[in-house]
Design a protein around this motif. Sequence first.
Motif, PDB file in Angstrom:
ATOM      1  N   GLU A 233      54.203  24.955  35.181  1.00 32.64           N
ATOM      2  CA  GLU A 233      54.040  25.635  36.598  1.00 32.64           C
ATOM      3  C   GLU A 233      53.772  27.130  36.312  1.00 32.64           C
ATOM      4  OE1 GLU A 233      56.528  22.755  39.510  1.00 32.64           O
ATOM      5  OE2 GLU A 233      57.771  24.075  38.402  1.00 32.64           O
ATOM      6  N   ALA A 234      52.750  27.538  37.191  1.00 33.47           N
ATOM      7  CA  ALA A 234      52.319  28.848  36.895  1.00 33.47           C
ATOM      8  C   ALA A 234      52.841  29.847  37.969  1.00 33.47           C
ATOM      9  CB  ALA A 234      50.733  28.952  36.531  1.00 33.47           C
ATOM     10  N   PHE A 235      52.951  31.078  37.716  1.00 28.87           N
ATOM     11  CA  PHE A 235      53.088  32.029  38.746  1.00 28.87           C
ATOM     12  C   PHE A 235      52.203  33.243  38.574  1.00 28.87           C
ATOM     13  CE2 PHE A 235      55.549  36.115  39.505  1.00 28.87           C
ATOM     14  CZ  PHE A 235      55.817  36.052  40.674  1.00 28.87           C
ATOM     15  N   GLY A 236      51.382  33.637  39.618  1.00 26.06           N
ATOM     16  CA  GLY A 236      50.574  34.729  39.513  1.00 26.06           C
ATOM     17  C   GLY A 236      49.653  34.917  40.644  1.00 26.06           C
ATOM     18  N   GLY A 237      48.470  35.226  40.400  1.00 30.43           N
ATOM     19  CA  GLY A 237      47.486  35.716  41.507  1.00 30.43           C
ATOM     20  C   GLY A 237      46.379  36.265  41.071  1.00 30.43           C
ATOM     21  N   GLY A 238      45.789  36.608  41.963  1.00 31.40           N
ATOM     22  CA  GLY A 238      44.361  37.498  41.647  1.00 31.40           C
ATOM     23  C   GLY A 238      44.025  38.569  42.670  1.00 31.40           C
ATOM     24  N   GLY A 239      42.752  38.714  42.668  1.00 28.26           N
ATOM     25  CA  GLY A 239      42.173  39.706  43.904  1.00 28.26           C
ATOM     26  C   GLY A 239      41.097  39.230  44.630  1.00 28.26           C
TER      27      GLY A 239
ATOM     28  N   GLY B 255      53.001  50.520  20.575  1.00 28.39           N
ATOM     29  CA  GLY B 255      53.986  50.019  19.778  1.00 28.39           C
ATOM     30  C   GLY B 255      55.282  50.280  19.850  1.00 28.39           C
ATOM     31  N   LYS B 256      55.967  50.838  20.911  1.00 32.08           N
ATOM     32  CA  LYS B 256      57.180  51.358  21.171  1.00 32.08           C
ATOM     33  C   LYS B 256      58.078  50.196  21.617  1.00 32.08           C
ATOM     34  CE  LYS B 256      55.932  56.143  21.927  1.00 32.08           C
ATOM     35  NZ  LYS B 256      55.973  57.143  22.927  1.00 32.08           N
ATOM     36  N   THR B 257      57.600  49.187  22.380  1.00 33.58           N
ATOM     37  CA  THR B 257      58.366  48.082  22.476  1.00 33.58           C
ATOM     38  C   THR B 257      57.529  46.721  22.037  1.00 33.58           C
ATOM     39  OG1 THR B 257      57.308  48.107  24.814  1.00 33.58           O
ATOM     40  CG2 THR B 257      59.440  49.105  24.657  1.00 33.58           C
ATOM     41  N   ALA B 258      58.544  45.565  22.420  1.00 30.62           N
ATOM     42  CA  ALA B 258      58.006  44.247  21.796  1.00 30.62           C
ATOM     43  C   ALA B 258      57.502  43.399  22.756  1.00 30.62           C
ATOM     44  CB  ALA B 258      59.158  43.589  20.955  1.00 30.62           C
ATOM     45  N   MET B 259      57.959  43.589  24.035  1.00 32.30           N
ATOM     46  CA  MET B 259      57.366  42.698  24.961  1.00 32.30           C
ATOM     47  C   MET B 259      57.113  43.427  26.275  1.00 32.30           C
ATOM     48  SD  MET B 259      59.644  39.229  24.463  1.00 32.30           S
ATOM     49  CE  MET B 259      61.234  40.125  24.074  1.00 32.30           C
ATOM     50  N   GLU B 260      55.967  42.805  26.972  1.00 25.85           N
ATOM     51  CA  GLU B 260      56.307  43.099  28.587  1.00 25.85           C
ATOM     52  C   GLU B 260      55.619  41.692  29.324  1.00 25.85           C
ATOM     53  OE1 GLU B 260      53.340  45.460  30.480  1.00 25.85           O
ATOM     54  OE2 GLU B 260      51.761  45.275  29.032  1.00 25.85           O
ATOM     55  N   LEU B 261      56.357  41.765  30.513  1.00 25.34           N
ATOM     56  CA  LEU B 261      56.103  40.642  31.580  1.00 25.34           C
ATOM     57  C   LEU B 261      54.844  41.090  32.252  1.00 25.34           C
ATOM     58  CD1 LEU B 261      56.592  37.489  31.948  1.00 25.34           C
ATOM     59  CD2 LEU B 261      58.433  38.516  33.646  1.00 25.34           C
ATOM     60  N   MET B 262      53.631  40.597  32.248  1.00 24.31           N
ATOM     61  CA  MET B 262      52.630  41.211  32.885  1.00 24.31           C
ATOM     62  C   MET B 262      51.538  40.172  33.016  1.00 24.31           C
ATOM     63  SD  MET B 262      51.869  43.591  34.843  1.00 24.31           S
ATOM     64  CE  MET B 262      53.561  44.458  34.373  1.00 24.31           C
ATOM     65  N   GLY B 263      50.459  40.348  33.911  1.00 22.78           N
ATOM     66  CA  GLY B 263      49.620  39.563  34.407  1.00 22.78           C
ATOM     67  C   GLY B 263      48.333  39.637  33.122  1.00 22.78           C
ATOM     68  N   GLN B 264      47.431  38.800  33.576  1.00 24.72           N
ATOM     69  CA  GLN B 264      46.212  38.779  32.526  1.00 24.72           C
ATOM     70  C   GLN B 264      45.438  40.120  32.198  1.00 24.72           C
ATOM     71  OE1 GLN B 264      46.269  37.509  35.485  1.00 24.72           O
ATOM     72  NE2 GLN B 264      44.519  38.302  36.729  1.00 24.72           N
TER      73      GLN B 264
ATOM     74  N   ALA C 212      38.800  35.235  52.641  1.00 24.76           N
ATOM     75  CA  ALA C 212      38.329  36.148  51.656  1.00 24.76           C
ATOM     76  C   ALA C 212      37.698  35.342  50.325  1.00 24.76           C
ATOM     77  CB  ALA C 212      39.610  37.031  51.171  1.00 24.76           C
ATOM     78  N   VAL C 213      37.073  36.201  49.730  1.00 25.77           N
ATOM     79  CA  VAL C 213      36.436  35.515  48.585  1.00 25.77           C
ATOM     80  C   VAL C 213      37.035  36.056  47.367  1.00 25.77           C
ATOM     81  CG1 VAL C 213      34.297  35.025  47.293  1.00 25.77           C
ATOM     82  CG2 VAL C 213      34.315  35.183  49.966  1.00 25.77           C
ATOM     83  N   PRO C 214      37.672  35.338  46.430  1.00 30.06           N
ATOM     84  CA  PRO C 214      38.152  35.867  45.196  1.00 30.06           C
ATOM     85  C   PRO C 214      37.040  36.684  44.257  1.00 30.06           C
ATOM     86  CG  PRO C 214      37.876  33.472  45.017  1.00 30.06           C
ATOM     87  CD  PRO C 214      37.407  33.810  46.324  1.00 30.06           C
ATOM     88  N   TYR C 215      37.672  37.558  43.151  1.00 27.95           N
ATOM     89  CA  TYR C 215      36.801  37.975  42.301  1.00 27.95           C
ATOM     90  C   TYR C 215      37.776  37.874  40.933  1.00 27.95           C
ATOM     91  CZ  TYR C 215      39.579  42.326  42.530  1.00 27.95           C
ATOM     92  OH  TYR C 215      40.762  43.022  42.916  1.00 27.95           O
ATOM     93  N   ASP C 216      39.095  37.501  40.867  1.00 28.02           N
ATOM     94  CA  ASP C 216      39.861  37.231  39.769  1.00 28.02           C
ATOM     95  C   ASP C 216      40.930  36.234  40.033  1.00 28.02           C
ATOM     96  OD1 ASP C 216      40.981  37.816  37.183  1.00 28.02           O
ATOM     97  OD2 ASP C 216      42.321  39.296  38.167  1.00 28.02           O
ATOM     98  N   ILE C 217      41.442  35.627  39.328  1.00 23.12           N
ATOM     99  CA  ILE C 217      42.672  34.877  39.245  1.00 23.12           C
ATOM    100  C   ILE C 217      43.493  34.718  38.051  1.00 23.12           C
ATOM    101  CG2 ILE C 217      41.494  32.857  38.677  1.00 23.12           C
ATOM    102  CD1 ILE C 217      44.486  33.256  41.187  1.00 23.12           C
ATOM    103  N   GLY C 218      44.557  34.726  37.911  1.00 19.54           N
ATOM    104  CA  GLY C 218      45.498  34.627  36.701  1.00 19.54           C
ATOM    105  C   GLY C 218      46.842  34.401  36.865  1.00 19.54           C
ATOM    106  N   MET C 219      47.530  34.522  35.770  1.00 22.96           N
ATOM    107  CA  MET C 219      48.946  34.404  35.756  1.00 22.96           C
ATOM    108  C   MET C 219      49.858  35.179  34.744  1.00 22.96           C
ATOM    109  SD  MET C 219      49.311  31.136  33.249  1.00 22.96           S
ATOM    110  CE  MET C 219      50.944  31.411  32.851  1.00 22.96           C
ATOM    111  N   VAL C 220      51.089  35.283  35.163  1.00 26.80           N
ATOM    112  CA  VAL C 220      52.002  36.117  34.508  1.00 26.80           C
ATOM    113  C   VAL C 220      52.402  35.508  33.471  1.00 26.80           C
ATOM    114  CG1 VAL C 220      54.247  37.332  34.656  1.00 26.80           C
ATOM    115  CG2 VAL C 220      52.672  37.640  36.606  1.00 26.80           C
ATOM    116  N   GLY C 221      52.786  36.251  32.239  1.00 31.21           N
ATOM    117  CA  GLY C 221      53.367  35.678  30.954  1.00 31.21           C
ATOM    118  C   GLY C 221      53.808  36.761  30.105  1.00 31.21           C
TER     119      GLY C 221
END
Length: 431
Positions: free
Chosen positions: A318-324, A275-284, A149-158
């Motif tokens: 060390e990064a954790f993530g993925g792309g499409g 603005g209802k919560t202070a954080m979320e753990l999510m990708g780019q 496959a050929v990527p179109y995106d890459i990223g990490m969770v934070g």
Amino acid sequence: MGTEPLSRRSFLAAAGLAGIAVPVLGACGGDSDDSGGSGKKVTIEWWNIATTEPGRTLWNTAARQYEAAHPNVQIKITSLENDAYKSKMTAQTASGKLPDIFHTWGGGVLQQQVEAGLVKDITSDVAPWIGNLSPIAVQPYQLDGKTYAVPYDIGMVGFWYNKALFAKAGIKAPPATWAELIDDVKKLKAAGITPIALAGKEKWPGHYYWSYLAIRIGGVAALKQAAQTKDFSGAPFVQAGQRLKELVDLAPFQNGFQGAAYPTTSGQAAQMANGKTAMELMGQWAPNVQKEMGKGLGDGLGFFPFPTVAGGVGAASEAFGGGGGNALSKGAPAEALDFLKFFASVDQDRKRVASKAFLPIAKGAETAITDPNLKTVSQTLNSASGFQLFLDQAFPPAVGQEVNDQVAALVAGKASPEQVAQAITKTAKSQ
């Protein structure tokens, strides 16, 4: 978005389809400024998950631009929301017929489609130009030394955080350690602020916590070893559950989180956007989804990497993530491969990056990043000392689903850290 896990339960049947006869794709055409094929009228079926902006418009525009330059080609787009896409692809895989071009997250799910004999090996076809793409972006789609496959995106969770709410709670800087994160959660609750938004209904956002904790405690090496031994009963995985339970016991999530989805006007992204919560753990992709599902925080949104854990051997780098990415069915026309080259070009990539929803995969497209947070994500990813693909993508489908299910059970108070590790191990060893 592009990172949500695939539905697993009925997918394993696809592995038995390797003997199905499918037409083989002929030789690839030339550069994307010519027909890329025979010149005959060709219709390409392209299934993707671009149902939200800016992806919806970007994908459609790219298809129309390619058609304009190649009058013999028609690209028929089918865009499905992630869960609907997963279900549809499970059925298509079981039937032995995939779309010409289809979205993939790589890893274990792609591996099973390859083993079923349904995906084209494009290694030699892309060899002249795949070097123009980021190696870390291509990595999830390379199996046993071959490219599928050929990527179109890459990223990490934070962690994405609301600067104003942090300040209101007296938090002067984002946490760098797990102990500091726990302390900040307590400060936020004391200030009457919901610390974290979580889409418990969809399960995959919860697996980010357990996965990252396992990485911070045991390092990426522990995940690589577990993939080989099929054993998740070791200390890094049990301790990851214990640390996650430590967080869960503080009741940090919004009311009704177990029934909350991610990309809806009342889900996880909207909780942050409004603005209802202070954080979320999510990708780019988080900032753009927030803007689409609510008001958005603009400059009030910040980003910080997942904290380190005291005593853990996993490095902060060390990064954790993925792309499409986009893969081809074995019977796809040559023009489909030519379109993938066009879609991965630096010009197309710069358009995606400029939308602030995607990180660059083509060398040279990084200059289109203007958002400070996305620059931080990109720089962190590019300097990563190790990279781990989402666990519900890296492992075989049944194992990935077990990770999601067991972590959800832990968060709901229905499974202990030890039970989670044992259940995942049992499923892994059964594969």
